[in-house]
Scaffold this active site. Structure first.
Site, PDB file in Angstrom:
ATOM      1  N   SER A  40      38.577  35.118  28.655  1.00 17.37           N
ATOM      2  CA  SER A  40      39.360  34.259  29.541  1.00 17.37           C
ATOM      3  C   SER A  40      39.218  32.772  29.263  1.00 17.37           C
ATOM      4  CB  SER A  40      38.992  34.551  30.990  1.00 17.37           C
ATOM      5  OG  SER A  40      39.511  35.800  31.387  1.00 17.37           O
ATOM      6  N   PHE A  97      43.404  50.058  32.807  1.00 16.74           N
ATOM      7  CA  PHE A  97      42.088  50.560  32.429  1.00 16.74           C
ATOM      8  C   PHE A  97      41.445  51.340  33.574  1.00 16.74           C
ATOM      9  CE2 PHE A  97      42.187  46.722  29.556  1.00 16.74           C
ATOM     10  CZ  PHE A  97      42.327  47.453  28.387  1.00 16.74           C
ATOM     11  N   THR A  99      40.775  54.507  33.814  1.00 17.13           N
ATOM     12  CA  THR A  99      39.930  55.644  33.449  1.00 17.13           C
ATOM     13  C   THR A  99      39.256  55.375  32.116  1.00 17.13           C
ATOM     14  OG1 THR A  99      41.685  56.791  32.218  1.00 17.13           O
ATOM     15  CG2 THR A  99      41.530  57.239  34.589  1.00 17.13           C
ATOM     16  N   TYR A 135      41.630  35.710  41.437  1.00 15.66           N
ATOM     17  CA  TYR A 135      41.722  35.705  39.976  1.00 15.66           C
ATOM     18  C   TYR A 135      42.553  36.880  39.482  1.00 15.66           C
ATOM     19  CZ  TYR A 135      40.003  34.672  35.265  1.00 15.66           C
ATOM     20  OH  TYR A 135      39.904  34.321  33.949  1.00 15.66           O
ATOM     21  N   SER A 136      43.532  36.600  38.635  1.00 14.04           N
ATOM     22  CA  SER A 136      44.424  37.639  38.132  1.00 14.04           C
ATOM     23  C   SER A 136      44.904  37.285  36.738  1.00 14.04           C
ATOM     24  CB  SER A 136      45.631  37.792  39.064  1.00 14.04           C
ATOM     25  OG  SER A 136      46.590  38.672  38.507  1.00 14.04           O
ATOM     26  N   ASN A 137      44.667  38.173  35.789  1.00 12.86           N
ATOM     27  CA  ASN A 137      45.153  37.950  34.426  1.00 12.86           C
ATOM     28  C   ASN A 137      46.671  37.902  34.356  1.00 12.86           C
ATOM     29  OD1 ASN A 137      42.724  37.784  32.796  1.00 12.86           O
ATOM     30  ND2 ASN A 137      42.376  39.917  33.345  1.00 12.86           N
ATOM     31  N   GLY A 277      34.322  33.895  29.723  1.00 12.00           N
ATOM     32  CA  GLY A 277      35.233  34.902  29.203  1.00 12.00           C
ATOM     33  C   GLY A 277      34.523  36.219  29.003  1.00 12.00           C
TER      34      GLY A 277
END
Length: 364
Positions: A40, A97, A99, A135-137, A277
């Site tokens: 990040s 993501f 699983t 927080y969000s990508n 990151g």
């Protein structure tokens, strides 16, 4: 923790060091000059390019995002809300993501930016636009699409043209869909099902794109942040906007703050600035004095887990190293105050599926 390396700068003086191994199978030693996935920290580079567009009057921070991305932007979200994570747009990474099987699937699968955005927007918002930091990508995938819409060039090309090349950061690059790291690097380990360490240094990083795909070095990151904080990349007005923070945790307003792709962290001697990151198997922290003269960038080659309420010697060692690099006293200080986004030491995006084995994995 298999290995760690760092570069510390104080004015013209530089110290580089490494400890442990880059590869647990061969015993290859860690080196301080290795390439690393910096996760990040990519966001700071992308935010810098967008703020240059603000200076050029091609982008307005408080304009509705719909002015630029009419088919993707939710109502009420502004450009600024993307960059400081107050948009309320949910994150996509815990969906793709979800699983263990999906972590393995995306190792060699390309996923496009618009697909990531659709996944993020397909979830319930975390909060009303502007209400708080979450927080969000997905925010920074949208930021990449915004950069492309305004400039007419691929976002990664634009970051390279505006930031990497002018600073001579020749070892920093976006890998695109190439799953390998192009140059000397360490493995990137994730504590895996069955109590093993699995190397994910080979991974298609299209899932992270402008939110976290950059490959760099400790030297390049220090050079970038010194130039940024020293005013070489942004005018004073835009740098001031970048440093305009909101609490990363509203319940701890005196803790970590998050600006426009830049976080602030309070130490006894004052604020430091930078970003962290975390991606599968690679963790990087890059923190700097306000003028960029005192700097520390440290990289670890394994995702670190811990069990709440139990001793965490890896985090303690890392925090003490950072405090020492800034000339801060370490006696009696077990953690740094305030944690941003993923946190300054939290599991990587994409590892939520491993939550069940945590008590076993954390002891390794």
């Amino acid at each position: 923790m298999p290995g760690v390396f760092a570069e510390v700068r104080d004015g013209r003086a530089t110290w580089r060091g490494a400890s442990g191994v880059a590869d647990v199978t061969t015993g290859r030693p860690m080196r301080p000059d290795l390439l690393h996935r910096v996760g990040s920290i990519t966001k700071t580079f992308v935010a810098t390019a967008l703020l240059q567009l603000v200076a050029e009057r091609r982008l307005v921070l408080d304009a509705p995002l719909r002015r630029y991305l009419p088919r993707l932007a939710p109502d009420g979200v502004t450009v600024r809300m993307l960059l400081d994570h107050t948009s309320g747009i949910n994150d996509y990474d815990h969906v793709i993501f979800g699983t263990v099987e999906s972590i393995e699937k995306y190792q060699h699968t390309t996923i496009r930016p618009r697909e990531l955005v659709e996944i993020g927007l397909g979830q319930e918002p975390t909060n009303p636009p502007g209400a708080r930091h979450s927080y969000s990508n997905t925010n920074y995938i949208l930021a990449g699409l915004l950069l492309e819409r305004i400039t007419g060039r691929p976002a990664t090309v634009e970051v390279r043209r505006r930031v990497l090349r002018p600073l001579g950061l020749w070892r920093s690059y976006f890998p695109g869909t190439d799953p390998t790291i192009d140059g000397p690097h360490s493995a990137g380990y994730v504590p895996w099902v069955g109590g093993t360490l699995q190397d994910f240094s080979v991974y298609n990083m299209s899932w992270a794109w402008t939110a976290g795909a950059l490959v760099s070095t400790t030297t390049d990151l220090n050079r970038f942040f010194r130039a940024l904080l020293g005013g070489r990349l942004l005018r004073p007005a835009e740098l001031a906007q970048m440093r305009r923070t909101v609490p990363a945790d509203p319940s701890v307003p005196e803790g970590t703050g998050y600006g426009l792709g830049l976080l602030s962290l309070p130490l006894p001697g004052g604020l430091v600035w930078g970003h962290d990151g975390v991606v599968l198997g690679h963790h990087t922290m890059s923190l700097h004095s306000p003028d960029g003269r005192r700097q520390v960038t440290v990289a670890l080659n394994a995702t670190h887990y811990w069990v709440p309420g139990q001793p965490d010697p890896i985090s303690e060692a890392l925090f003490r190293f950072i405090l020492t690099a800034f000339g801060e006293p370490t006696a009696g200080r077990r953690t740094l105050t305030g944690r941003a986004g993923h946190g300054l030491l939290t599991p990587a995006p994409g590892t939520a599926a491993l939550a069940a084995p945590l008590p076993v994995l954390s002891r390794r």
